[in-house]
Motif scaffolding. Structure first.
Motif, mmCIF file in Angstrom:
data_model
loop_
_atom_site.group_PDB
_atom_site.id
_atom_site.type_symbol
_atom_site.label_atom_id
_atom_site.label_comp_id
_atom_site.label_asym_id
_atom_site.label_seq_id
_atom_site.Cartn_x
_atom_site.Cartn_y
_atom_site.Cartn_z
ATOM 1 N N ILE A 192 0.864 -1.178 0.000
ATOM 2 C CA ILE A 192 0.000 0.000 0.000
ATOM 3 C C ILE A 192 0.894 1.219 0.000
ATOM 4 N N GLY A 211 -2.756 4.360 -2.016
ATOM 5 C CA GLY A 211 -3.433 4.814 -0.819
ATOM 6 C C GLY A 211 -4.091 6.173 -0.982
ATOM 7 N N ILE A 222 -6.832 3.970 2.245
ATOM 8 C CA ILE A 222 -5.797 3.090 2.759
ATOM 9 C C ILE A 222 -6.420 1.931 3.524
ATOM 10 N N ALA A 223 -7.432 2.243 4.320
ATOM 11 C CA ALA A 223 -8.107 1.168 5.036
ATOM 12 C C ALA A 223 -8.756 0.198 4.051
ATOM 13 N N ASN A 224 -9.367 0.734 2.998
ATOM 14 C CA ASN A 224 -9.969 -0.133 1.979
ATOM 15 C C ASN A 224 -8.926 -1.003 1.296
ATOM 16 N N ALA A 255 -6.159 -2.064 2.539
ATOM 17 C CA ALA A 255 -5.772 -3.148 3.438
ATOM 18 C C ALA A 255 -6.830 -4.254 3.423
ATOM 19 N N GLN A 256 -8.097 -3.856 3.452
ATOM 20 C CA GLN A 256 -9.165 -4.856 3.418
ATOM 21 C C GLN A 256 -9.100 -5.672 2.134
ATOM 22 N N TYR A 261 -0.346 3.909 8.762
ATOM 23 C CA TYR A 261 -0.100 2.554 9.215
ATOM 24 C C TYR A 261 -1.127 2.147 10.257
ATOM 25 N N SER A 287 -4.391 1.036 8.769
ATOM 26 C CA SER A 287 -4.467 -0.196 7.993
ATOM 27 C C SER A 287 -3.969 -1.425 8.744
ATOM 28 N N ILE A 340 -6.258 -4.183 10.539
ATOM 29 C CA ILE A 340 -6.933 -5.107 9.624
ATOM 30 C C ILE A 340 -6.051 -6.314 9.355
ATOM 31 N N TYR A 389 2.639 -7.346 8.574
ATOM 32 C CA TYR A 389 2.554 -6.082 7.841
ATOM 33 C C TYR A 389 3.735 -5.237 8.273
#
Lengths: 352, 383, 298
Positions: free
Chosen positions: B34, B77, B84-86, B88-89, B109, B112, B115, B123
């Motif tokens: 990411i 990202g 960024i969260a998406n 990671a998902q 960081y 994300s 997750i 990670y």
């Protein structure tokens, strides 16, 4: 028609069934997207209440979401972490946590208080001036969050927020938002609000308290934005000031205008398009081979597509996808029965 | 009859071939990444991705890991938390990668990592430098660079011991946590060593006009002995130029943001006199591995590494690759356990020991002085 | 440094910055005065202009050529944008134009990013411009003098244009009363185009100077100056041409003095103060310093 009357109930049941299905069959990625969708719908519908129905074009919506979000997060934040991470608060706050829903509601109230304080002097400004003044609010709130490190953890962001949000809460509050806005819009208050929007002098002469009507609408709009902010914080488990900057303003406005100002259905559609569409484009940004063709990496493709859609929408259909019309069962059935005729003699599309 | 029989035989044959062929054609190892290629963090994360991609290319060219190639699955990202969260998902649940490297900002960081942590996927943080970052997430979180405290402590010690400074002025970007952190740690260490902070000044991210700050420094009476500039990449050269041209001859110490080839070019060679900085890697041309990296980067992308994050991205992939080599089986859990066994990682960003149970590496800080428009290594130190 | 010298230095810093903001504000103010439109893409047109000027400077062209290249590129970009997007929307609601400009802004930023890179760039160093200029204890560079000089020249040119030429007269008439002006036979689309071209050209000047003064250009470098230009325009009186310049100077001085004279703990909120001042101006004297007392409150 009886179908029209039962439509909301039907829609609600479909939604519940859909959510249940989603929870049990989709992976966490899709669930997160759905969660963000629900929050975006809340934000757009609440913004539209003030901007579309109330004529108050506010660029300060992210500020209310930020205030509500941080307030709720600080309240639910685990006691073990609070003293080390956000030591600025008084002791009684540092040693207690508040359950999720009350925290959300308090967040909404905090946002509302800010709305009243800011709105009272500022709402008398017209059009663009209000837009710029509320943009100023967004900047002021963001700068404050960054620099009041002892209260917000500053630019790093408040991470470690408990994961309380789930689809039920998010869509529950979303339905509540839509319901409240819908009822208000179709009430006497709503008529007064639209009168103020369309011709405030005439409204005043008809006995409407212009300033109070505006302030109430603005405050309610901020309340739901605050709750949306709280839901967001507990979904992503982190809040940063960067989330509530110019970018957020732009996205919020785009969702509302794309769907259609002055239409709840429009807000929902706008939020859906802006939340879901990018997810389809994202895999292409990386480049690589697709269907046998070699594509280079296209950084920022999503942003460019969104920008083009927005520009095109303004050129071709400035009133938005739904215009100012709401979804109506009756209208759909009626239209399907009369494919060739124009409906009641009005032109199908309004251009101004 | 014959048709059906023929078809069945054919499909059987194809199926068997596919199965047999499949057993030989090794599945690539899916490594997620990411990095933000758009938005305000693109300046540092774009080179990080390029470094990472270069590493993947080199590893695959050398035969891959346990006979399998690494496939880097990267998502932009967009310098935006939700994206960024998406990302990671997506990596964890859609693409189902076995490890992730990414981001150069601690906030990103933290958005994300939970997750990946929940899914048990190691990670590695490429550039976020909050000192106890992995501790805030869980046992699957690791970080590549040293923490802000290391960097700033070394700078403070250098200022006192090497430059003999007794007083300092701190200029920092007030909008990012990284710059506030190194400024804060510098202040802490400098005052602990007996020094005095004469004054401080903050600017907003995106500001390019430092004239007010420069004037503020010049107006101080008595003048500080040194200036500590806690800045983000890109701002460094602009400030150095304005400071020198504004009449300030004091030594300037910066953080790793100063570590880029454009520092001298954009500030002007004569302006970079008495400029020092702490960084992750020495982009001097007389180290073995570093020179090789710089040349490979230049060959691949046409430009030398833009800043230290290119090296950090490169090392991130190599660290993960090393962990994959040591892992018993190529599962996330084994890879994660393997990271703790790496005590003598020799990357372009220095030697590092990853066995710390708190998962922050024990790493040296590189000190560079700019002399005659060239970077000169002062030393590799630990606070 | 004596405190007088400090004050003079900060004053100079603020004035130079202020003239830059003023150049940007003029275009925004005129466009708003005409179309009631906040053009969020103004800053990005500025960025586009200087990005085109960059390779021209790298090829070794002398400064005047680079400047002309930047002005030309910005003018052309502004012209294309208004011809394709804003012109067709002339009769739309203000909101439509505002959102369209947001779209254009996003588009320009990301297209330039895709075509170049996120790394900051600078024009080829120009020894003349970099030459320091000292007056007493005040340190400046030639580029700072050029900014002020060229800004004043540009402002005078625009003033001359508005006062003494026919198109200028037409523009002023349009700003005063669009409907009446149209009835007098003024071709509105053409004048709108002229207005945009003028504003974009000035933005191009500002852009090139930003490039030479700060040496730090990314595809995102234009947006913030654009927003600040609008703040300056509002403070000075939106729709008013001298107001834009004065507003710019006030904004520049405000930013510099807040940092220069406040302790850091307070000064770090600088952007917050600036917008707070903006809100105050809107509430107390909404037409700004020079603006017409138009219907700001409703």
């Amino acid at each position: 028609m009886s179908a029209q009357k039962y439509f909301p109930l039907l829609a609600l049941m479909v939604l519940i069934a859909g959510l249940w299905l989603a929870q049990h069959s989709l992976n966490a990625f899709y669930l997160q997207i759905l969660g963000l969708l629900g929050i975006n719908i809340m934000l757009t519908v609440s913004l539209n209440f003030a901007a579309g129905y109330g004529g108050m074009f506010s660029l300060g919506h992210p500020a209310f979401a930020a205030l509500g979000g941080y307030a709720a997060a600080v309240l639910t934040y685990p006691v073990t972490l609070k003293p080390s991470r956000i030591p600025g608060y008084p002791d009684w706050l540092l040693h207690h946590t508040v359950p999720f829903v009350p925290a959300l509601l308090i967040g909404g109230v905090v946002a509302s208080i800010a709305a009243v304080l800011v709105g009272w002097p500022v709402l008398r400004l017209r059009g663009h001036y209000l837009a710029v003044a509320t943009l100023g609010l967004t900047v002021i709130v963001q700068v404050s969050i960054v620099n009041l490190v002892d209260y917000t953890r500053g630019a790093l962001g408040l991470s470690g927020i408990p994961n309380h949000s789930n689809l039920w809460w998010i869509f529950g509050f979303m339905v509540l938002t839509i319901y409240v806005v819908y009822r208000l819009v179709n009430s006497r208050f709503g008529r007064a609000l639209r009168a103020v929007r369309d011709d405030y002098v005439a409204a005043q002469m008809s006995g409407v308290n212009v300033a109070r009507t505006r302030l109430i609408a603005f405050t309610i709009s901020a309340f739901f934005a605050g709750i949306a902010g709280g839901l967001l914080g507990h979904l992503l488990r982190i809040l940063t000031p960067g989330q509530f900057s110019f970018n957020a303003v732009f996205i919020g406005v785009a969702m509302m205008i794309l769907g259609g100002m002055g239409s709840i259905t429009g807000s929902v559609i706008g939020a859906i398009v802006m939340t879901i569409l990018p997810q389809f484009i994202i895999p292409f940004e990386r480049g690589g081979s697709f269907f046998g063709y070699e594509l280079p990496a296209l950084n920022g493709l999503t942003q460019i597509v969104i920008a083009l859609i927005l520009i095109l929408a303004m050129l071709v259909r400035p009133e938005g996808i739904a215009g100012s019309k709401e979804f109506s069962f009756r209208e759909m059935i009626a239209r399907s029965r009369r494919p060739m005729e124009q409906t009641s003699g009005r032109p199908a599309v309004k251009w101004k | 009859m014959r048709n059906v029989f023929g078809k069945t035989a054919l499909s059987l044959a194809i199926g068997l071939t596919a199965m047999v062929g499949g057993a030989f054609a090794a599945e690539p190892i899916k490594l997620g990444s990411i990095y933000s290629l758009t938005g305000s963090y693109a300046v540092i994360e774009d080179p990080a991705l390029k470094g990472a991609k270069l590493a993947v290319k080199e590893i695959n060219a050398g035969g891959g890991i346990k006979g399998r190639t690494i496939q880097l699955i990267q998502y932009d990202g967009k310098s935006t938390l939700a994206d960024i969260a998406n990302a990671a998902q997506r990596l964890v649940h859609e693409d189902q990668v076995i490890a992730i490297v990414g981001v150069a900002d601690s906030g990103f960081y933290l958005a994300s990592a939970p997750i990946a942590q929940d899914a048990g996927i190691p990670y590695l943080d490429t550039g976020g430098t909050v000192p106890n970052l992995p501790e805030q997430v869980g046992e699957f979180a690791h970080m590549m660079p040293f923490g802000d405290d290391y960097q700033a402590y070394v700078a403070a010690e250098f200022a006192q011991k090497d430059l003999g400074a007794k007083s300092a002025f701190i200029l920092r970007d007030g909008d990012t946590d990284y710059t506030r952190a190194i400024a804060g740690f510098f202040k802490e260490k400098f005052t602990k060593l007996g020094g005095k902070i004469v004054d401080e000044s903050s600017y907003h991210t995106g500001d390019t006009d430092y004239s007010a700050h420069v004037t503020k420094i010049r107006s101080l009476n008595p003048q500080p002995d040194v200036i500590y500039a806690a800045m983000n990449p890109g701002d460094d050269a602009t400030f150095v130029r304005q400071a020198r041209e504004g009449g300030i001859t004091l030594p300037i110490i910066g953080g790793d943001a100063f570590d880029n080839p454009d520092l001298v070019k954009n500030a002007g060679a004569k302006n970079t006199k008495d400029v020092y900085f702490t960084t992750h890697m020495a982009m001097t041309q007389d180290g073995g591995a570093v020179t090789k990296f710089i040349n490979a980067y230049k060959a691949e992308y046409g430009v030398p590494p833009e800043n230290a994050f290119a090296g950090l991205g490169y090392d991130s992939v190599y660290l993960m690759a090393e962990a994959m080599k040591r892992a018993k089986d190529l599962t996330s859990k084994d890879i994660n356990d393997a990271i703790f066994t790496i005590t003598d990682f020799n990357g372009v960003t220095g030697k590092a020991n990853f066995s710390n149970p708190k998962r922050a590496p024990d790493k040296e800080v590189t000190l560079i002085a700019v002399k005659d428009g060239k970077f000169e290594l002062v030393g590799n130190r630990k606070p | 440094m004596s405190s007088l010298t400090v004050f003079l230095q900060q004053l100079s810093n603020g004035l130079v910055l202020g003239f830059l903001y003023g150049l940007i504000a003029i275009g925004l103010s005129m466009v708003y005065g005409l179309l009631r439109m906040i053009n969020f893409a103004h800053g990005d047109v500025l960025m586009l202009g200087v990005f085109v000027a960059l390779p021209v400077s790298w090829l070794g062209a002398p400064f005047p050529i680079v400047l002309l290249a930047g002005i030309a590129a910005a003018t052309v970009a502004g012209g294309i944008v208004q011809w394709t997007v804003y012109q067709p929307l002339i009769r739309s609601k203000d909101v439509t134009l505002l959102v369209a400009s947001l779209g254009v802004s996003l588009l320009l930023q990301n297209v330039v990013l895709m075509l170049t890179s996120p790394q900051p760039k600078r024009p080829e160093p120009n020894p003349f411009l970099d030459e320091p200029f000292q007056l007493g204890g005040v340190y400046l560079r030639n580029v700072d003098l050029m900014i002020v000089g060229l800004a004043i020249v540009s402002v005078l040119c625009v003033h001359f244009f508005l006062q003494y030429t026919r198109p200028g007269l037409a523009l002023r008439a349009l700003a005063q009363d669009l409907g009446a002006a149209r009835m007098m036979g003024i071709r509105v689309p053409r004048m709108v185009a002229v207005c945009f071209l003028l504003g974009s050209g000035l933005a191009g000047v500002a852009g090139v100077f930003i490039g030479y003064k700060y040496g730090h250009l990314t595809p995102y470098s234009g947006f913030l100056p654009g927003v600040k230009g609008f703040v300056a325009a509002v403070i000075g009186g939106i729709g008013s041409f001298p107001g834009a310049v004065v507003g710019g100077i006030i904004l520049g001085l405000l930013e510099v003095f807040l940092v220069g004279y406040l302790p850091d703990a307070l000064a770090q909120f600088r952007d917050g103060y600036v917008f707070f001042v903006l809100i105050l101006v809107l509430l107390i004297r909404p037409s700004g310093l020079f603006g017409k007392a138009e219907l700001v409150k409703a």
